[in-house]
Design an enzyme around this catalytic site. Structure first.
Site, PDB file in Angstrom:
ATOM      1  N   ASP A 187       0.816  -1.214   0.000  1.00 32.92           N
ATOM      2  CA  ASP A 187       0.000   0.000   0.000  1.00 32.92           C
ATOM      3  C   ASP A 187       0.856   1.274   0.000  1.00 32.92           C
ATOM      4  O   ASP A 187       2.089   1.216  -0.099  1.00 32.92           O
ATOM      5  CB  ASP A 187      -0.935  -0.063   1.222  1.00 32.92           C
ATOM      6  CG  ASP A 187      -2.297   0.538   0.947  1.00 32.92           C
ATOM      7  OD1 ASP A 187      -2.398   1.416   0.101  1.00 32.92           O
ATOM      8  OD2 ASP A 187      -3.274   0.118   1.616  1.00 32.92           O
ATOM      9  N   ASP A 202      -9.683   3.886  -3.806  1.00 30.68           N
ATOM     10  CA  ASP A 202     -10.463   2.710  -3.391  1.00 30.68           C
ATOM     11  C   ASP A 202     -11.864   2.675  -3.991  1.00 30.68           C
ATOM     12  O   ASP A 202     -12.590   3.677  -3.996  1.00 30.68           O
ATOM     13  CB  ASP A 202     -10.603   2.686  -1.865  1.00 30.68           C
ATOM     14  CG  ASP A 202      -9.310   2.282  -1.185  1.00 30.68           C
ATOM     15  OD1 ASP A 202      -8.272   2.207  -1.868  1.00 30.68           O
ATOM     16  OD2 ASP A 202      -9.347   2.039   0.035  1.00 30.68           O
TER      17      ASP A 202
HETATM   18  C1  GLA Z   1      -5.999   1.254   1.448  1.00 29.94           C
HETATM   19  C2  GLA Z   1      -6.080   0.279   0.273  1.00 29.94           C
HETATM   20  C3  GLA Z   1      -7.214  -0.701   0.505  1.00 29.94           C
HETATM   21  C4  GLA Z   1      -6.999  -1.451   1.814  1.00 29.94           C
HETATM   22  C5  GLA Z   1      -6.833  -0.464   2.953  1.00 29.94           C
HETATM   23  C6  GLA Z   1      -6.394  -1.146   4.245  1.00 29.94           C
HETATM   24  O1  GLA Z   1      -7.131   2.071   1.504  1.00 29.94           O
HETATM   25  O2  GLA Z   1      -6.236   0.955  -0.939  1.00 29.94           O
HETATM   26  O3  GLA Z   1      -7.317  -1.599  -0.574  1.00 29.94           O
HETATM   27  O4  GLA Z   1      -5.863  -2.266   1.691  1.00 29.94           O
HETATM   28  O5  GLA Z   1      -5.858   0.532   2.658  1.00 29.94           O
HETATM   29  O6  GLA Z   1      -6.214  -0.243   5.303  1.00 29.94           O
END
Ligand code: GLA
Length: 490
Positions: free
Chosen positions: A159, A219
């Protein structure tokens, strides 16, 4: 974009070939940078449905459900544990898994998943902390890569939270993600490396030689086309990836960057929402069709044990999955987007045609109805074969003079009755009618590539018509749905 000099590597952005420090030319498009993940990864990730509520029980019971529902055998073979698994670092700098959530330790989870026929994925962030505020790997890449290797992990989702300002140019982001790439390689274990930096600094321009996939958007959230100010861009490149990105928002962003997807490196459109309840069946059909056709990783993001029969019939369509697993590893391109008048409550109305050429010479068309009511949409051969014409579009493609058989890839969708029988049987309901119980496809017995090569009927949906030379294909597409057709030259 000009050629870039990146930390000792010349990255030739046009051809994606680069020269390593010891003068080796690497051409990522030839296979993949580490030989893994030549077609998109498939599996399950807990984040969309469970967030931080993770445990070894969740992973193992989901794995069992995926076996019982036929999903493992369809190819969904990675179980990915997302954020919130750590409790900190020990005195040597190694992470320690939360012993309450994982009482038998991570290696035990990995080994049990392996014995069930799955591979095991874990998560960290190229930052001081993960997005959930757990320890991140920035500055600890060597220890964390070794932790993953020692625990028999097969996959890392990496991430972008708390990156300490180490972003803003391709070079800075490349260096940060390359450090973990090299650390993983140094362990000697085969680990799929999946970047999750939300397309920041145009991941697809610099990550193909150091990773296996890269998120290209903020996301996803479980809405079909609702705009949200926190996900402001509808086209790539996107300065602020944001979050709360709808299915249609993410599809729109792919139009500009689909050519960056290639065998062994995939633009990751984020985890699937089918089953989570925020969209209707037609919308989920669009979601699954386009993630497949655009060669995104297919990671189920729902509570599998509670999946409805309708949801199971979407995840279980082998004719659609076969597009995703096609050896070309390429993504469809958008030929047109036409605005229309019948806007839905979010002010949207457009129709879209996407096209992709498959390994065996078939073509696939997706007709998307992003309008408020059913619509009759038409794709003519001229549009479908625009890219096959020579001298621009002035010399028509030879394919225009051919006849094409049309296969509706949703035409042979598993019935709800069969899906319900599978679910009931998996949940021990011996009283249910299981006479029509049968799984959709077993890709460990017959790979998708082999199935297509041998014309396995499970992979072709149902034949619905013929396009004559210079003709067109028209179909009634329900509101927010997608007509997905494979066409074969007769
Ligand atoms: C980010 C990522 C998600 C998930 C969250 C976990 O938002 O883009 O896909 O992994 O972190 O905290």
């Amino acid at each position: 974009m000009p050629d870039l000099f990146l930390g000792g590597l010349f990255l030739l952005s046009k051809v994606n070939a680069y020269l390593t420090g010891d003068n080796q030319v690497v051409i990522p498009g030839a296979d993949s940078y580490n030989g893994l993940n030549v077609v998109p990864q498939m599996g399950w990730d807990n984040w969309n449905a469970y967030g931080c509520d993770v445990s070894e029980d969740l992973l193992l019971s989901t794995a069992q459900a995926m076996i019982d529902y036929g999903l493992r055998d369809l190819g969904y073979n990675y179980i990915v544990l997302d954020d919130c698994w750590s409790i900190g670092r020990n005195s040597s700098g190694y992470q320690v898994a939360n012993p309450i959530k994982f009482p038998h330790g991570m290696r035990n989870v990995a080994d049990r998943l392996h014995s069930l026929g799955f591979k095991f994925g874990m998560y960290s962030s190229a930052g001081a902390y993960t997005c959930g505020n757990y320890p991140g790997s920035l500055g600890y890449e060597t220890q964390d890569a070794q932790f993953f290797a020692d625990n028999n992990v097969d996959y890392l989702k990496y991430d972008n939270c708390y990156n300490q300002g180490q972003s803003g140019t391709a070079e800075i982001s490349f260096n940060r993600y390359n450090t973990m790439s090299q650390a993983l390689n140094a362990t000697g274990r085969s680990i799929v490396y999946s970047l999750c930096n939300w397309g920041e600094d145009q991941t697809y321009n610099w990550a193909t030689g150091i990773s296996n996939s890269g998120r290209m958007s903020g996301d996803i959230y479980d809405f079909f086309n609702r705009p949200d100010s926190r996900c402001p861009c509808t086209e790539s490149p996107c300065e602020y990836p944001g979050y709360r990105c709808s299915v249609m928002n993410i599809i729109g962003k792919m139009a500009a960057i689909q050519s960056k997807t290639q065998k062994g490196w995939f633009n990751d459109m984020d985890m699937l929402e089918i089953g989570n309840g925020g969209q209707d069946d037609n919308e989920y059909v669009t979601h699954f069709s386009m993630w497949s056709l655009l060669s995104s990783p297919l990671l189920i993001g729902t509570n599998v044990r509670d999946l409805s029969p309708e949801g199971l019939t979407i995840y279980s369509n082998p004719a659609v999955i076969a597009l995703n697993q096609d050896p070309t590893g390429t993504a469809a391109y958008r030929v047109w987007l036409k605005q229309c008048d019948d806007k839905d409550k979010y002010g949207q109305c457009n129709y879209q045609l996407w096209v992709r050429e498959m390994q065996n010479g078939d073509f696939v068309l997706a007709l998307i109805n992003n309008g408020n009511s059913n619509a009759n949409l038409t794709a003519d051969l001229y549009d479908i074969f625009l890219d096959q014409s020579t001298s621009g579009a002035s010399k028509p493609a030879a394919q225009l003079s051919e006849k094409w058989e049309v296969y509706d890839l949703w035409g042979n969708r598993m019935s709800n009755r069969t899906a319900a029988a599978i679910i009931n049987r998996a949940n021990g309901d011996s009283g249910s009618n299981v006479t029509d119980f049968s799984f959709a496809y077993n890709s460990s017995d017959i790979s998708y590539a082999k199935g297509i090569e041998t014309n396995n009927s499970a992979l072709f949906g149902s034949k619905v018509g013929i396009i004559p030379p210079h003709g067109s294909w028209s179909a009634e597409i329900p509101r927010h749905s997608t007509g997905l057709y494979r066409i074969r030259q007769i």
